[in-house]
Design a protein around this motif. Structure first.
Motif, mmCIF file in Angstrom:
data_model
loop_
_atom_site.group_PDB
_atom_site.id
_atom_site.type_symbol
_atom_site.label_atom_id
_atom_site.label_comp_id
_atom_site.label_asym_id
_atom_site.label_seq_id
_atom_site.Cartn_x
_atom_site.Cartn_y
_atom_site.Cartn_z
ATOM 1 N N GLU A 482 0.841 -1.192 0.000
ATOM 2 C CA GLU A 482 0.000 0.000 0.000
ATOM 3 C C GLU A 482 0.878 1.245 0.000
ATOM 4 O O GLU A 482 1.703 1.453 0.898
ATOM 5 C CB GLU A 482 -0.891 -0.030 1.240
ATOM 6 N N ILE A 520 -0.814 -6.108 0.491
ATOM 7 C CA ILE A 520 -2.146 -6.410 -0.015
ATOM 8 C C ILE A 520 -2.090 -7.675 -0.859
ATOM 9 O O ILE A 520 -1.366 -7.731 -1.863
ATOM 10 C CB ILE A 520 -2.700 -5.237 -0.846
ATOM 11 N N LEU A 534 -5.349 -7.890 3.871
ATOM 12 C CA LEU A 534 -4.328 -6.931 4.279
ATOM 13 C C LEU A 534 -3.459 -7.525 5.380
ATOM 14 O O LEU A 534 -3.972 -8.040 6.375
ATOM 15 C CB LEU A 534 -4.975 -5.639 4.781
#
Length: 681
Positions: A482, A520, A534
């Motif tokens: 991310e 992710i 996640l």
């Protein structure tokens, strides 16, 4: 909860249940009738009858408790889950004012229909908290069980009460009826609206009947069988004095019963098979002074004036306020329970009371409860899964109490909810009768990544296993970080389960502090229950020795004997006062030539010429951070056109030794070429 001696009863499909209840009202005859039914169900000719019912998991017959918390979130409490995960569903949003349980998609288990006020309008949502079959919504998973929204709509009026039942026999599953408040010129009016599904899966709904313009308010809505037709009836209570029954025939709603009294206002109503024989009764309570009954049971009788006759009445002071029913001993008739508010200084007056008018003999069940009248909601359901009898469940703000064997005694267990309840709204039914759909499911071990390094350092964390613990054999996956931070590195970006991937931290250019991100995990298979998954990452960087460059390259335009030196400044950060030593390492032929003699230098000198094994580069700085090191590149000392070396810095802190390496490169070129400058217009 104590185990209770109950006969295990199989669910009776219609019409056998009705026949046994009417023809065999006594508990012994009921068991004889049951034995007869079992015998007939084993007869080959009975297979066609059984085929009409959904397949039932014999291990999954218990009911779940569903209630509203103080913030209007709908919560599920599953007290029995020996072989499957507990149904721990929680609505994604709060603010719900009321909800009802019903089989809204005709699959045999129960869904949740809820209503609330939204910005001056209304919202109706149908949740399926346990998906039994079909596609799922990725990442809508609670305790390993996938859920989804079947239907959602907004409206201009404000819904505040909702119920469910068989209101349109032509449509599979249950229908929804709700009461909504609509603003008009001279105040508010109440509308009654009935919805049915327009497809078999319950994803589309439409209104098929309505009754508009009720005066006053309504405090309760109930659906159940009173008349004996194909559709059930709707019962409304206005706690200012009105009790009504409406019959539904297609799109027509007709009022067939009405009792009104301002001096003795009706307070609650429900529907129960109160007597051993005959039709169900309308059970109602009202506030009343001595000399007039406050508890009533009315039975449908079309030849009577008003269509209903008085079948039973009793006086209670204080009057019952909340009514609910259940068959606590499995003999076919239902017992009625009510809660009422008693003055707090009267400690021995029952607040929870049962009434039984069947042919069976049951002990008196009258409980004083807490003196603050905190218990305001109640229901009855088979939460222990014995397929015989129901348990009695009551709720207050901070406890849910379950009477496990009310047919014998008042033994109970208590459960403390995770947050405060709204005290009133509680129901129970089997949400996972058909089980939960099995889907591919990502599992990553370990499930999170945490680490600590010194500034300027790199660290290899290790391997992570990603696998499929759900349906199927393997799942294709991709990996990304991310925000793509430069300080987290993955050794792969895709694969197929089971597989491993490695992650590492790179704090060579990070200041001290805490850094977070997520890895992710995604899949092209949209039936994976938890994609994207996640993996939380936390990196703690402590102060450390940090050269502010990942590598230095110098391109000299001339390597002749008179070529000028090139000096590069390298900032070196670190905790104030941290001392370090430095040296330049070179390999092979690149180390040939005259080395810089640093033997005369001392570690404490204000400026140190550091040892160098490469004749073409030297380093000089103080030995304490923060500082700036001067690197002098000497092209005329070159033997090869491209040479490499490494600047190595060594320091120590309370944790241990810190070693930093900066690649050094000197390239000898034959000249320079200039490319044209191109600018976009």
């Amino acid at each position: 909860m104590l185990l209770k001696p109950k006969l295990f009863l199989l669910p009776l499909p219609n019409p056998w249940a009705k026949i046994c209840r009417i023809a065999c009202p006594g508990s012994r005859l009921w068991r004889i009738c049951l034995a007869l039914w079992i015998f007939l169900s084993l007869w080959p000719a009975a297979s066609a009858l059984q085929a009409q019912s959904p397949i039932v998991d014999p291990q999954n017959v218990d009911a779940e408790i569903v209630y509203l918390d103080a913030q209007g979130y709908i919560r599920v409490l599953d007290t029995l889950h020996p072989n499957t995960p507990a149904v721990a569903w929680l609505s994604p949003v709060g603010g719900w004012q009321d909800f009802a349980l019903g089989d809204f998609n005709g699959d045999g288990d129960v869904e949740i229909g809820a209503v609330k006020n939204v910005a001056g309008g209304g919202q109706l949502t149908i949740y399926d908290p346990v998906i039994a079959a079909g596609s799922i919504v990725p990442n809508q998973l609670i305790n390993g069980i996938p859920w989804r929204i079947l239907y959602e709509t907004t409206m201009t009026s404000i819904p505040f009460l909702v119920a469910a039942g068989e209101l349109d026999p032509a449509t599979p599953g249950d229908e929804i009826v709700y009461l909504a408040r609509r603003s008009v010129d001279d105040g508010d009016e109440i509308d009654l609206a009935l919805l049915h599904a327009t497809n078999r899966d319950g994803f589309a709904w439409t209104q098929f009947a309505e009754q508009r313009g009720f005066n006053g308010t309504r405090s309760q809505i109930t659906v159940g069988e009173l008349v004996g037709g194909a559709a059930e009836e709707v019962v409304l209570v206005d706690d200012e004095g009105v009790l009504e029954v409406y019959e539904v025939k297609g799109s027509t709603i007709t009022r067939i019963f009405n009792r009104e009294s301002n001096s003795r206002p009706w307070q609650a109503a429900t529907i129960a098979r109160f007597f051993s024989v005959g039709p169900p009764g309308l059970v109602a309570s009202r506030a009343s002074s001595p000399g007039a009954a406050s508890f009533w049971v009315f039975v449908y009788e079309p030849n009577e004036e008003g269509n209903f006759r008085d079948a039973y009445s009793e006086f209670f002071l204080p009057a019952p306020e909340r009514l609910f029913v259940g068959d606590i001993n499995g003999n076919g008739d239902e017992e009625i329970f009510f809660l009422r508010t008693v003055p707090s200084n009267i400690t021995n007056l029952p607040r929870l009371v049962m009434r039984n008018r069947g042919t069976d003999q049951l002990p008196v069940f009258e409980q004083p409860l807490d003196t603050d009248n905190g218990y305001q909601g109640g229901t009855a359901a088979d939460v222990d899964g014995d397929s015989c009898c129901v348990e009695v469940i009551i709720m207050r703000d901070n406890r849910i109490r379950i009477y496990g064997q009310p047919e014998f005694n008042a033994t109970f267990t208590e459960i403390t909810p995770p947050v405060a309840t709204n005290q009133r709204t509680i129901h129970a039914a089997n949400l996972d009768r058909n089980g939960a759909v099995k889907t591919p499911t990502f599992t990553v071990s370990p499930g999170q990544l945490t680490g600590g390094v010194a500034a300027g350092e790199q660290s290899t964390i290790g391997n992570f296993l990603i696998s499929n613990t759900g349906e199927g054999s393997s799942i294709p996956f991709t990996l990304r970080t991310e925000g793509t931070p430069a300080w987290l590195r993955l050794d792969k970006t895709s694969g197929t389960t089971p597989a491993t991937f490695a992650a590492s931290f790179d704090a060579r250019m990070l200041d001290a502090g805490v850094y977070t991100t997520n890895i992710i995990v995604e899949s092209s298979n949209d039936q994976v229950s938890n994609t994207p998954l996640l993996i939380g990452v936390t990196l703690t960087v402590r102060p450390g020795l940090m050269p502010r460059s990942l590598g230095i390259m110098v391109a000299a335009t001339s390597c002749a004997s008179d070529a000028p030196n090139v000096v590069v400044a390298l900032p070196i950060d670190g905790p104030a006062g941290m001392t370090f030593v430095a040296k330049i390492l070179a390999t092979g032929a690149e180390s040939q030539g005259n080395t810089v003699d640093a033997s005369a230098s001392t570690a404490m000198a204000p400026s140190v010429v550091w040892p160098s094994a490469a004749a073409w580069v030297s380093a000089q700085s103080t030995n304490s951070a923060p500082t700036t090191m001067l690197l002098t590149f000497t092209p005329q000392a070159l033997i090869n056109e491209l040479v490499n070396a490494t600047l190595e810095l060594t320091a120590a802190d309370a944790v241990g030794e810190q070693v930093r390496r900066v690649p050094l490169t000197l390239l000898c070129t034959q000249g320079q070429s200039y490319l044209p400058l191109i600018a976009a217009q």
